[in-house]
Design a protein around this motif. Sequence first.
Motif, PDB file in Angstrom:
ATOM      1  N   PRO A   1       8.300   8.839 -10.136  1.00 30.66           N
ATOM      2  CA  PRO A   1       7.596   7.556 -10.002  1.00 30.66           C
ATOM      3  C   PRO A   1       7.559   7.058  -8.556  1.00 30.66           C
ATOM      4  O   PRO A   1       6.540   6.529  -8.106  1.00 30.66           O
ATOM      5  CB  PRO A   1       8.430   6.603 -10.876  1.00 30.66           C
ATOM      6  N   THR A   2       8.660   7.249  -7.828  1.00 33.05           N
ATOM      7  CA  THR A   2       8.699   6.831  -6.424  1.00 33.05           C
ATOM      8  C   THR A   2       7.606   7.528  -5.618  1.00 33.05           C
ATOM      9  O   THR A   2       6.910   6.907  -4.817  1.00 33.05           O
ATOM     10  CB  THR A   2      10.059   7.178  -5.789  1.00 33.05           C
ATOM     11  N   GLN A   3       7.458   8.823  -5.845  1.00 35.78           N
ATOM     12  CA  GLN A   3       6.455   9.576  -5.103  1.00 35.78           C
ATOM     13  C   GLN A   3       5.050   9.132  -5.478  1.00 35.78           C
ATOM     14  O   GLN A   3       4.189   9.001  -4.604  1.00 35.78           O
ATOM     15  CB  GLN A   3       6.625  11.077  -5.382  1.00 35.78           C
ATOM     16  N   LEU A   4       4.800   8.899  -6.774  1.00 39.26           N
ATOM     17  CA  LEU A   4       3.469   8.468  -7.195  1.00 39.26           C
ATOM     18  C   LEU A   4       3.133   7.102  -6.604  1.00 39.26           C
ATOM     19  O   LEU A   4       1.997   6.872  -6.158  1.00 39.26           O
ATOM     20  CB  LEU A   4       3.385   8.425  -8.732  1.00 39.26           C
ATOM     21  N   ILE A   5       4.110   6.208  -6.564  1.00 35.47           N
ATOM     22  CA  ILE A   5       3.866   4.879  -5.985  1.00 35.47           C
ATOM     23  C   ILE A   5       3.566   4.998  -4.492  1.00 35.47           C
ATOM     24  O   ILE A   5       2.629   4.371  -3.981  1.00 35.47           O
ATOM     25  CB  ILE A   5       5.065   3.938  -6.245  1.00 35.47           C
ATOM     26  N   GLU A   6       4.336   5.798  -3.775  1.00 39.45           N
ATOM     27  CA  GLU A   6       4.100   5.958  -2.335  1.00 39.45           C
ATOM     28  C   GLU A   6       2.774   6.649  -2.061  1.00 39.45           C
ATOM     29  O   GLU A   6       2.069   6.312  -1.107  1.00 39.45           O
ATOM     30  CB  GLU A   6       5.243   6.738  -1.678  1.00 39.45           C
ATOM     31  N   LEU A   7       2.401   7.619  -2.904  1.00 35.60           N
ATOM     32  CA  LEU A   7       1.091   8.274  -2.762  1.00 35.60           C
ATOM     33  C   LEU A   7      -0.020   7.256  -2.984  1.00 35.60           C
ATOM     34  O   LEU A   7      -1.010   7.226  -2.242  1.00 35.60           O
ATOM     35  CB  LEU A   7       0.956   9.430  -3.758  1.00 35.60           C
ATOM     36  N   ALA A   8       0.128   6.415  -3.999  1.00 28.00           N
ATOM     37  CA  ALA A   8      -0.881   5.393  -4.269  1.00 28.00           C
ATOM     38  C   ALA A   8      -0.988   4.410  -3.100  1.00 28.00           C
ATOM     39  O   ALA A   8      -2.090   4.026  -2.703  1.00 28.00           O
ATOM     40  CB  ALA A   8      -0.537   4.649  -5.559  1.00 28.00           C
ATOM     41  N   LYS A   9       0.165   4.033  -2.531  1.00 28.28           N
ATOM     42  CA  LYS A   9       0.145   3.109  -1.387  1.00 28.28           C
ATOM     43  C   LYS A   9      -0.531   3.752  -0.192  1.00 28.28           C
ATOM     44  O   LYS A   9      -1.239   3.102   0.577  1.00 28.28           O
ATOM     45  CB  LYS A   9       1.573   2.694  -1.029  1.00 28.28           C
ATOM     46  N   MET A  10      -0.324   5.055  -0.035  1.00 25.23           N
ATOM     47  CA  MET A  10      -0.957   5.763   1.070  1.00 25.23           C
ATOM     48  C   MET A  10      -2.477   5.763   0.922  1.00 25.23           C
ATOM     49  O   MET A  10      -3.204   5.731   1.906  1.00 25.23           O
ATOM     50  CB  MET A  10      -0.450   7.199   1.127  1.00 25.23           C
TER      51      MET A  10
END
Lengths: 97, 164
Positions: free
Chosen positions: B127-136
């Motif tokens: 989930p952390t990676q998906l959130i950071e990818l979305a923010k990017m």
Amino acid sequence: MVKVKHRYILVESAEELGEEVLKGRLNGELSRAIGDIDYHRVNPRLMKYGGKRFVLRCSLDGYGKLVVALSMVKELDGRKVAFYTIKSSGTMRALLS
Amino acid sequence: MKYYDLVFNSCRMDDGAAKRLGFERIFQINANSICMSSDKSRLIREVRDDAKAVAVTDFYIDRKLIAEMRERGTVLCIPFAQIISMRGEARSKALYRAGELLRYAAGSRIAVSFASFADSPLYMNSPTQLIELAKMLGAKEEAARESLGRVNMELGEFYGKGQA
């Protein structure tokens, strides 16, 4: 002197890679993903190794870039790999508790 | 907050993978259940046939498609496995176009699903990676969290079976 703030990230790899492989190759792949300009601002460093799980330290500002870069590293030392960011914290103690 | 991910049936996960990564559940869906295509006329047809979600695989904006999706409440899926499996300039272009598509979709008030849509565990993310990818890509953190929570749960319950 201003204290540099860090972030400690607990990472799990899909398979066990070995500490030497991580120390030797991971930074090169992260540098490729993050880019030359930002790599040293992120400043990733392997802090603790424990089989499939290990701890990386980075600058607080570079945390987001490192997490994204870890998702993009899919090959290491000729092997297909995947890294999953499990947890992060401002201190190692809180991360591992 | 509880997070959910969507992967294809061909993604063989070991037991407890969802909990270990930090998800409440990972839904496995049939690869044919969500229309994933770059053919805009096909996507428009699917939307008009009341598809719950579609994915634009080349990430190019089509105003007519977006208008149809807004009218019918169709969810736009951003498949991250497809982006992270690319390399070099192709990945860079895909990231840029996905960001533009997301910005246009968000401005049109379309619900967006950020999920792995992986066909192999190597292309899954936490989930952390998906959130950071979305923010990017330009998403706000609250919107990314809501997508991983409510939106993915609704799609998962509609299309798939879950692994806890």
